[in-house]
Design an enzyme around this catalytic site. Structure first.
Site, PDB file in Angstrom:
ATOM      1  N   ALA A   1       0.858  -1.179   0.000  1.00  0.00           N
ATOM      2  CA  ALA A   1       0.000   0.000   0.000  1.00  0.00           C
ATOM      3  C   ALA A   1       0.897   1.233   0.000  1.00  0.00           C
ATOM      4  O   ALA A   1       1.975   1.231   0.594  1.00  0.00           O
ATOM      5  CB  ALA A   1      -0.909   0.009   1.227  1.00  0.00           C
TER       6      ALA A   1
ATOM      7  N   GLY B   1       6.556   0.949  -0.975  1.00  0.00           N
ATOM      8  CA  GLY B   1       5.247   0.914  -0.340  1.00  0.00           C
ATOM      9  C   GLY B   1       5.301   0.212   1.005  1.00  0.00           C
ATOM     10  O   GLY B   1       6.365  -0.184   1.492  1.00  0.00           O
ATOM     11  N   GLU B   2       4.145   0.079   1.641  1.00  0.00           N
ATOM     12  CA  GLU B   2       4.032  -0.582   2.937  1.00  0.00           C
ATOM     13  C   GLU B   2       3.692  -2.058   2.775  1.00  0.00           C
ATOM     14  O   GLU B   2       2.885  -2.421   1.921  1.00  0.00           O
ATOM     15  CB  GLU B   2       2.921   0.059   3.772  1.00  0.00           C
ATOM     16  CG  GLU B   2       3.232   1.436   4.280  1.00  0.00           C
ATOM     17  CD  GLU B   2       2.160   1.914   5.252  1.00  0.00           C
ATOM     18  OE1 GLU B   2       2.483   2.794   6.060  1.00  0.00           O
ATOM     19  OE2 GLU B   2       1.018   1.418   5.200  1.00  0.00           O
ATOM     20  N   LEU B   3       4.286  -2.873   3.622  1.00  0.00           N
ATOM     21  CA  LEU B   3       3.904  -4.279   3.722  1.00  0.00           C
ATOM     22  C   LEU B   3       2.813  -4.456   4.771  1.00  0.00           C
ATOM     23  O   LEU B   3       2.039  -5.406   4.739  1.00  0.00           O
ATOM     24  CB  LEU B   3       5.111  -5.130   4.095  1.00  0.00           C
ATOM     25  CG  LEU B   3       6.251  -5.169   3.059  1.00  0.00           C
ATOM     26  CD1 LEU B   3       7.465  -5.884   3.645  1.00  0.00           C
ATOM     27  CD2 LEU B   3       5.786  -5.842   1.781  1.00  0.00           C
TER      28      LEU B   3
END
Length: 386
Positions: free
Chosen positions: A224, A240-242
């Site tokens: 995200a 992005g974010e995990l």
């Protein structure tokens, strides 16, 4: 995605290169005026005539446009968005109309934040908005999208709608009970990345047929708040974010050919100067200039990756969020540190025009939205930041 909402706050050695960074006030790059109001977590796109459109985020339902081909460039307000204020939408131009996908917002002042799966389109000719008779296969917040051609857009990534919405429902239910609210926050963040079920399905929306297609899955974990760029039929999905607070330094790369996506070897951003490892970025700016893919800004939590490796699932607990000012370039197949932006900034809008990459708005190191417009341009072996 960066988790910018109010309740989410608890959430290399420098190489000598033939490329250098410079701050310029020369005529090499286009100077654009500030946006009429500060903008972060908004969205934007450019049409085939060189007109940039930006809006939503901290601008509420407002949208603005600016014509890059005009000698005197000024922002003009267009008709307000009818779907309500929202953040983290994705927008692209398809068939000469501006399409806006998803986002996160409130249906009314009393309701909790929730993920949207709706689609709107704007006609520049008529200056009108219309809700498209479709919904996305999954909720769209923290997702990213790139235009494939005049009728199709690729959309992937994003949070899990049900898990995300449940968090804000629980926060709202806790109300003024600070102890209960802290319990909700801890329980939400203290999970392994796999338990957030970030979307890894790649969807293709066809505006002409008003249909959605499953084009496969990402070659790794869903993310995200990634940045995405399409150039010469190659897709780059950047970091992005995990999970909330934990980034990845991985860059997915794929080739789009004959309506098929083929995943290629991943790459990674190098560590920032003076840092041992690259935490990865969420909310970064990106775009191509003279064949060089440039990535700059964004934010992360230094030390979160090591915490997670050590088994601490609430990996960013107690760590101050850091907004970044580093710029990286993909040169001859290798990522290089290029220099610094004018200020740390993330969660703005990236728009490419010719060989300029415009950085519109964003969030500064104090968490405040800005109205400035800067640009990246590669010229004669130099990275010009204006």
């Amino acid at each position: 995605m960066g988790m910018q909402m109010k309740n989410f706050k608890k959430m290399m050695t420098l190489m000598a290169l033939c490329f250098s960074v410079a701050i310029t006030t020369s005529g090499y790059a286009t100077t654009l005026p500030d946006i009429p109001e500060p903008l972060k977590n908004g969205t934007g796109a450019i049409d085939n005539n060189g007109v940039i459109y930006v809006g939503l985020g901290t601008a509420g339902t407002s949208w603005y446009k600016i014509d890059l081909k005009k000698q005197h460039k000024d922002w003009e307000r267009i008709k307000s968005f009818p779907g309500g204020a929202r953040e983290q939408s994705v927008s692209v131009f398809l068939n000469d109309e501006l399409y806006v996908f998803g986002g996160v917002g409130k249906k009314n002042s009393e309701s909790p934040l929730q993920v949207y799966s709706d689609v709107y389109k704007y006609s520049p000719v008529k200056n009108t908005w219309q809700k498209v008779d479709t919904i996305s296969p999954v909720g769209l917040t923290g997702h990213t999208g790139v235009k494939l051609n005049e009728t199709m857009v690729l959309i992937t990534g994003g949070v899990n709608e049900h898990i995300f919405d449940k968090y804000f429902i629980d926060i709202a239910a806790a109300a003024a009970d600070e102890s209960e609210k802290n319990k909700v926050i801890y329980n939400y963040f203290n999970k392994p990345a796999k338990d957030y079920f970030f979307n890894k399905i790649v969807f293709i929306y066809n505006a002409k047929e008003n249909t959605w297609k499953n084009a496969g899955e990402l070659p790794g974990a869903g993310t995200a708040g990634s940045s995405s760029v399409m150039g010469n039929n190659f897709l780059m999905l950047i970091n992005g974010e995990l999970k909330p607070g934990l980034r990845t330094d991985v860059i997915y790369r794929a080739m789009w050919d004959n309506d098929k996506l083929t995943w290629l070897k991943n790459s990674q951003l190098p560590p920032s100067p003076g840092e041992q490892q690259q935490e990865g970025l969420a909310g970064a700016f990106s775009g191509y200039s003279h064949g060089v893919l440039l990535v700059g800004g964004g934010a992360n939590f230094p030390g979160a990756k090591q915490n997670y490796t050590n088994g601490k699932f609430y990996s960013h607990e107690g760590i101050n969020k850091k907004w970044r000012d580093e710029v990286y370039g993909l040169i001859n197949g290798h990522w290089q540190y290029m220099g610094k932006m004018k200020q740390p900034l993330g969660y703005g809008v990236s728009v490419s025009y010719g060989d300029e990459v415009f950085l519109i708005g964003g969030e500064n190191a104090k968490g405040k939205p800005v109205s400035s417009v800067t640009s990246f341009t590669m010229r004669d072996g130099n990275l010009l930041i204006k």
